[in-house]
Enzyme design. Structure first.
Site, mmCIF file in Angstrom:
data_model
loop_
_atom_site.group_PDB
_atom_site.id
_atom_site.type_symbol
_atom_site.label_atom_id
_atom_site.label_comp_id
_atom_site.label_asym_id
_atom_site.label_seq_id
_atom_site.Cartn_x
_atom_site.Cartn_y
_atom_site.Cartn_z
ATOM 1 N N SER A 1 0.865 -1.183 0.000
ATOM 2 C CA SER A 1 0.000 0.000 0.000
ATOM 3 C C SER A 1 0.897 1.226 0.000
ATOM 4 O O SER A 1 2.056 1.142 0.430
ATOM 5 C CB SER A 1 -0.844 0.013 1.278
ATOM 6 O OG SER A 1 -1.508 1.253 1.429
ATOM 7 N N TYR B 1 -2.321 -0.785 10.445
ATOM 8 C CA TYR B 1 -2.308 -1.076 9.000
ATOM 9 C C TYR B 1 -0.972 -0.661 8.384
ATOM 10 O O TYR B 1 -0.329 -1.449 7.682
ATOM 11 C CB TYR B 1 -3.462 -0.341 8.314
ATOM 12 C CG TYR B 1 -3.557 -0.611 6.826
ATOM 13 C CD1 TYR B 1 -3.928 -1.866 6.351
ATOM 14 C CD2 TYR B 1 -3.280 0.385 5.891
ATOM 15 C CE1 TYR B 1 -4.011 -2.130 4.988
ATOM 16 C CE2 TYR B 1 -3.366 0.134 4.525
ATOM 17 C CZ TYR B 1 -3.732 -1.117 4.083
ATOM 18 O OH TYR B 1 -3.816 -1.372 2.728
HETATM 19 P P1 NAP Z 1 -11.311 -5.982 -0.800
HETATM 20 O O1 NAP Z 1 -12.197 -5.754 -1.971
HETATM 21 O O2 NAP Z 1 -11.866 -5.867 0.582
HETATM 22 O O3 NAP Z 1 -10.607 -7.413 -1.001
HETATM 23 C C1 NAP Z 1 -9.903 -8.030 0.033
HETATM 24 C C2 NAP Z 1 -9.767 -9.512 -0.288
HETATM 25 O O4 NAP Z 1 -8.931 -10.123 0.715
HETATM 26 C C3 NAP Z 1 -11.103 -10.245 -0.246
HETATM 27 O O5 NAP Z 1 -11.118 -11.236 -1.262
HETATM 28 C C4 NAP Z 1 -11.083 -10.908 1.128
HETATM 29 O O6 NAP Z 1 -11.865 -12.085 1.224
HETATM 30 C C5 NAP Z 1 -9.611 -11.268 1.243
HETATM 31 N N1 NAP Z 1 -9.222 -11.539 2.618
HETATM 32 C C6 NAP Z 1 -9.280 -10.699 3.684
HETATM 33 N N2 NAP Z 1 -8.845 -11.335 4.790
HETATM 34 C C7 NAP Z 1 -8.502 -12.600 4.411
HETATM 35 C C8 NAP Z 1 -8.001 -13.734 5.093
HETATM 36 N N3 NAP Z 1 -7.759 -13.713 6.416
HETATM 37 N N4 NAP Z 1 -7.758 -14.865 4.383
HETATM 38 C C9 NAP Z 1 -8.000 -14.913 3.056
HETATM 39 N N5 NAP Z 1 -8.505 -13.881 2.345
HETATM 40 C C10 NAP Z 1 -8.749 -12.732 3.037
HETATM 41 O O7 NAP Z 1 -10.121 -4.913 -0.801
HETATM 42 P P2 NAP Z 1 -8.881 -4.670 -1.802
HETATM 43 O O8 NAP Z 1 -8.652 -3.227 -1.783
HETATM 44 O O9 NAP Z 1 -9.065 -5.358 -3.086
HETATM 45 O O10 NAP Z 1 -7.704 -5.346 -0.957
HETATM 46 C C11 NAP Z 1 -6.706 -6.162 -1.552
HETATM 47 C C12 NAP Z 1 -5.350 -5.721 -1.037
HETATM 48 O O11 NAP Z 1 -5.075 -4.389 -1.480
HETATM 49 C C13 NAP Z 1 -5.237 -5.674 0.491
HETATM 50 O O12 NAP Z 1 -4.002 -6.245 0.879
HETATM 51 C C14 NAP Z 1 -5.280 -4.181 0.800
HETATM 52 O O13 NAP Z 1 -4.640 -3.867 1.998
HETATM 53 C C15 NAP Z 1 -4.557 -3.635 -0.415
HETATM 54 N N6 NAP Z 1 -4.732 -2.212 -0.697
HETATM 55 C C16 NAP Z 1 -5.952 -1.687 -1.006
HETATM 56 C C17 NAP Z 1 -6.059 -0.340 -1.319
HETATM 57 C C18 NAP Z 1 -7.362 0.308 -1.733
HETATM 58 O O14 NAP Z 1 -7.457 1.542 -1.760
HETATM 59 N N7 NAP Z 1 -8.372 -0.449 -2.074
HETATM 60 C C19 NAP Z 1 -4.930 0.487 -1.273
HETATM 61 C C20 NAP Z 1 -3.712 -0.069 -0.947
HETATM 62 C C21 NAP Z 1 -3.623 -1.421 -0.669
HETATM 63 P P3 NAP Z 1 -13.407 -12.066 1.763
HETATM 64 O O15 NAP Z 1 -14.254 -11.619 0.602
HETATM 65 O O16 NAP Z 1 -13.652 -13.467 2.165
HETATM 66 O O17 NAP Z 1 -13.453 -11.099 2.908
#
Ligand code: NAP
Length: 277
Positions: A137, A150
């Protein structure tokens, strides 16, 4: 695209993981994605009857992580690319947030990713081929009040990722930490763990930040499909970077952070040097 690869992505039910899986399938790759329930498994496998494979996995379950990787390599063959995407954001003032929430944040965002890395590394090292991509991130570079756990987890994953890259470079393996800015996913919506407020002293600092994040959820500048295409570009590269920022917000904020850090190092240079000898 150079050649079809087997890409293993954790957390493909929504957001970056889902978008990357879809773009990788469209590009002709084979995708194994992890989900956390049967319905999500069926939805994912319906994306492509021949090249989309889903496995149920919580990345905090170490034994299951190893089992899934071993089973996939035994049945589908070598994993060419591992994308550690599964993760979530904890939001809460440090003094208000129980240590247990920090442990869980690190269990998922850091230990989960490292568990997966350790499961794929023996095979990648023996084959002298493989790419590990860790979704970190901009919070792995910059900080903001209210996301200490985080940011701590993403700083940790940035450091681990960069170190690992140096360890496996002699074997021809690549490691990339991908640091997105703010994107329209479920991150600040259903996935975020928010610690309830308790200490009035922090109201003035933190309440506007929490409110702004809630108001912005779903309206962030970044498009997850475009992020997925950018990640595919590095998957296809023979010389992928150790770090990749995604989004102009990440670019601006990380550059500001590096400039501030550099200026502070300069300002204290004499004291820093005074400890030699
Ligand atoms: P998201 O739509 O909430 O997706 C998160 C995914 O991670 C979901 O498939 C969720 O599964 C899975 N997950 C969460 N906890 C888990 C666990 N304990 N075991 C297995 N799977 C798990 O959000 P996203 O933004 O795409 O997040 C993906 C990554 O990007 C994360 O690492 C996040 O920190 C990073 N990120 C996001 C942003 C942003 O602005 N969106 C920015 C920087 C970094 P479930 O559906 O089962 O909950």
């Amino acid at each position: 695209m150079s050649s079809a690869k087997t890409v293993f992505i954790t957390g493909v039910s929504s957001g970056f993981g889902r978008a990357l899986a879809q773009e990788a399938l469209s590009a002709g790759h084979r995708v194994v994605g992890t989900v956390r329930n049967r319905e999500a498994q069926q939805v994912f496998e319906a994306l492509n009857t021949h090249r989309a494979f889903a496995r149920q996995l919580d990345v905090t379950d170490v034994a299951r992580c190893n089992e899934v990787i071993n089973e996939i390599e035994a049945t589908l063959g070598p994993i060419d690319v591992l994308v550690n995407n599964a993760g979530y954001g904890h939001e809460g003032i440090l003094e208000e947030s129980p240590l247990e929430q920090m442990r869980h944040q690190f269990d998922v965002n850091v230990f989960g990713a490292v568990t997966m890395i350790k499961a794929v590394l023996p095979g990648m090292r023996q084959r002298r081929r493989g790419h590990i991509i860790n979704i970190t991130s901009m919070g792995g570079f910059i900080t903001l009040p209210g996301i200490a756990y985080y940011c701590g987890s993403k700083f940790a994953l940035e450091g681990i990722s960069e170190t690992l890259g140096k360890e496996v470079k002699p074997f021809g393996l690549h490691v990339t930490a991908v640091a997105p800015g703010s994107f329209r996913t479920d991150w600040a919506g259903r996935s975020m763990i928010r610690t309830p407020r308790a200490i009035a002293d922090y109201d003035a600092l933190f309440d506007p930040i929490r409110q702004a994040r809630e108001a912005k959820s779903g309206k962030q500048p970044g498009d997850a499909v475009k992020a997925a295409r950018a990640i595919l570009t590095i998957i296809d590269s023979d010389t992928p970077p150790a770090h990749l920022l995604l989004g102009s917000d990440a670019l601006t904020l990380v550059r500001e952070k590096l400039a501030t850090l550099s200026a502070e190092i300069d300002a204290w240079e004499t004291l820093t040097r005074s400890t030699d000898g």
